[in-house]
Write a protein that holds these residues in place. Sequence first.
Motif, PDB file in Angstrom:
ATOM      1  N   THR A 162      14.533   4.158   1.003  1.00 17.74           N
ATOM      2  CA  THR A 162      13.884   2.924   1.415  1.00 17.74           C
ATOM      3  C   THR A 162      12.408   2.946   1.021  1.00 17.74           C
ATOM      4  N   PHE A 163      11.936   1.854   0.437  1.00 20.00           N
ATOM      5  CA  PHE A 163      10.524   1.674   0.090  1.00 20.00           C
ATOM      6  C   PHE A 163      10.009   2.691  -0.932  1.00 20.00           C
ATOM      7  N   VAL A 164      10.864   3.192  -1.787  1.00 22.68           N
ATOM      8  CA  VAL A 164      10.412   4.134  -2.804  1.00 22.68           C
ATOM      9  C   VAL A 164      10.132   3.400  -4.112  1.00 22.68           C
ATOM     10  N   THR A 165       9.252   3.986  -4.903  1.00 25.08           N
ATOM     11  CA  THR A 165       8.996   3.510  -6.261  1.00 25.08           C
ATOM     12  C   THR A 165       9.679   4.465  -7.224  1.00 25.08           C
ATOM     13  N   VAL A 166      10.507   3.920  -8.120  1.00 29.32           N
ATOM     14  CA  VAL A 166      11.310   4.770  -9.000  1.00 29.32           C
ATOM     15  C   VAL A 166      11.045   4.417 -10.457  1.00 29.32           C
ATOM     16  N   PRO A 220      13.467  -2.583   0.241  1.00 28.76           N
ATOM     17  CA  PRO A 220      13.138  -2.695  -1.174  1.00 28.76           C
ATOM     18  C   PRO A 220      13.133  -1.351  -1.890  1.00 28.76           C
ATOM     19  N   ILE A 221      13.456  -1.399  -3.157  1.00 30.63           N
ATOM     20  CA  ILE A 221      13.242  -0.295  -4.089  1.00 30.63           C
ATOM     21  C   ILE A 221      12.390  -0.863  -5.212  1.00 30.63           C
ATOM     22  N   TYR A 222      11.184  -0.328  -5.385  1.00 33.28           N
ATOM     23  CA  TYR A 222      10.267  -0.835  -6.398  1.00 33.28           C
ATOM     24  C   TYR A 222      10.560  -0.152  -7.734  1.00 33.28           C
ATOM     25  N   VAL A 223      10.779  -0.934  -8.757  1.00 35.47           N
ATOM     26  CA  VAL A 223      11.111  -0.400 -10.082  1.00 35.47           C
ATOM     27  C   VAL A 223       9.852  -0.395 -10.936  1.00 35.47           C
ATOM     28  N   ALA A 247       7.657  11.669  -6.936  1.00 39.92           N
ATOM     29  CA  ALA A 247       6.787  10.631  -6.388  1.00 39.92           C
ATOM     30  C   ALA A 247       5.989   9.984  -7.512  1.00 39.92           C
ATOM     31  N   ALA A 248       5.741   8.687  -7.355  1.00 38.44           N
ATOM     32  CA  ALA A 248       4.918   7.949  -8.310  1.00 38.44           C
ATOM     33  C   ALA A 248       3.448   8.117  -7.954  1.00 38.44           C
ATOM     34  N   MET A 249       2.582   8.061  -8.983  1.00 39.20           N
ATOM     35  CA  MET A 249       1.147   8.010  -8.753  1.00 39.20           C
ATOM     36  C   MET A 249       0.562   6.875  -9.587  1.00 39.20           C
ATOM     37  N   GLY A 279       3.028   7.288  -4.123  1.00 36.67           N
ATOM     38  CA  GLY A 279       4.052   6.545  -3.411  1.00 36.67           C
ATOM     39  C   GLY A 279       4.921   7.485  -2.595  1.00 36.67           C
ATOM     40  N   LYS A 280       5.846   6.926  -1.857  1.00 36.86           N
ATOM     41  CA  LYS A 280       6.772   7.703  -1.034  1.00 36.86           C
ATOM     42  C   LYS A 280       7.692   8.527  -1.943  1.00 36.86           C
ATOM     43  N   PRO A 281       7.798   9.847  -1.725  1.00 41.17           N
ATOM     44  CA  PRO A 281       8.676  10.678  -2.557  1.00 41.17           C
ATOM     45  C   PRO A 281      10.147  10.351  -2.317  1.00 41.17           C
ATOM     46  N   PHE A 282      10.963  10.552  -3.352  1.00 38.82           N
ATOM     47  CA  PHE A 282      12.407  10.395  -3.190  1.00 38.82           C
ATOM     48  C   PHE A 282      13.122  11.639  -3.695  1.00 38.82           C
ATOM     49  N   LEU A 283      14.209  11.973  -3.035  1.00 38.80           N
ATOM     50  CA  LEU A 283      14.996  13.157  -3.355  1.00 38.80           C
ATOM     51  C   LEU A 283      15.684  12.989  -4.713  1.00 38.80           C
TER      52      LEU A 283
END
Length: 485
Positions: free
Chosen positions: A45-49, A126-129, A432-434, A441-445
């Motif tokens: 949730t709320f991650v930038t990928v 949301p998932i930010y692309v 994580a995005a920078m 941004g919020k890290p994702f596994l």
Amino acid sequence: MTKRNPFKLFLSLSLSLFFLVACAPGAKEAKTVSNDYPRIFPDYTFVTVPCNIAPLNFSLPEARQMEAVVSADGKELARKQGRSCVQFPEKSWKEWLSACRGKMLDVTVSVWTDAHPEGIRYKPFPIYVSGDPIDPWIAYRLIEPGYELWNRMGIYQRDLTSFEEKAIVTNRQNHDGCVNCHSFCDYSPENFMFHARGVNGTTVLVRGGKPTRLDLSKMEPHKSGTYPMWHPSGRYILFSSNDTHQAFYHFGHMPVEVYDLASDLMIYDVANNRVLTDPRFTNKENMETFPAFSPDGKQVYFCTASTKKMPMEYKSLKYALCRVGFDEKTGQLLEQVDTLYSPAVKGGSVSFPRLSPDGKYLLYTEAACATFPIWHKEADLKMIRLADNKEMDTAPLNSDDTESYHAWSSDGRWVIFSSRRLDGRYTRLFIAAMDAEGRFGKPFLLPQKDPAENVLRMKSYNIPEFIRGEVKLDKREVTSLFDIK
């Protein structure tokens, strides 16, 4: 015996399947609407990928049936169902991300559980692309988390745009010894190195995809290399040479402490096949470790501490972060040494300094003490802006458990790091995005085809590194390096 009409049999099976799907809990609307976000695993949730990342499959273990509706700009893209897990088709997922670069995917999850037999629909998340892709491959070591006992280990590579994983080298090839400390030259899958310990052990140097032995201990000053970093030109490899030991504890929350009795800096000149040293960084009074070149190759960053009686004094052992100039023509370290992080001022101990590819930021691990933070629950990632030594906000990256090794993508827009935040024992990989202002941004596994793989795989991910492409190494050539008489 009466023969059955194949067409009628097919029609009967199709109708049965239709009614089974139509009557499944996820095929109808959930009756309860929640204002909460779903507690999915992994938490996407709320991650930038990146716009080229593999599908973010997720689960809700308590679900009997679940459904995920993916939409963008108010238009539904897909409606995917599963039992306790939602898996997105790779082809469709890639199409969604490509179409939504710089935009947002909305995911609405509905779940049917024992507590909600008629279903509950959660608030869309949301998932930010990002418009920025990520390097397509990473490399890492897989090993049991205790380090004192292991049977099988290896250095593996993973395609981040899919779920494909392949072995680069395993310890089956070097008589069950240790393989570790891989390092790539400018993210190249054809130019890299790793250590192989044990019978006929050596450093393996790969250039142009061809592996050769590099027996550093046979060269003056007869020291083995430990932690490496390539010069961006590929001409030099900077090593620390560490006399590393482990202490095991029968009490407290930290079962093992890894420490050095001695550690020095040395530079391998690839072009001339020689080792260069500097007496300032080879004495017994100080220990230097975890070296790193700046992206332009003009500076060397390293961690250093005064020698202590180990392991008895490990709590008072704290490493500073220093910088010294480097002359590429001669391979020599320059005169002036600057201290960027002083334990006397900051109070902690630094390891794993890594510079962003544009040279603006330095990311490192800070622990309370000692040199190897992997078992230090308090270990966090920290970052400074080199222009003014300002400490940046890395709170989005950190957790209540260990964060340790980390690496930058080739464009500096992504970091990958290892963390024990899931269970306190196994290190898993997070991305994580920078942004351009140095905000994370919020890290994702790391995505897996089956989310359960993240908890069922009994291996720790160690030393993640980005690479621009797939490593294609002839395993027979590598094996032959360890079969010498």
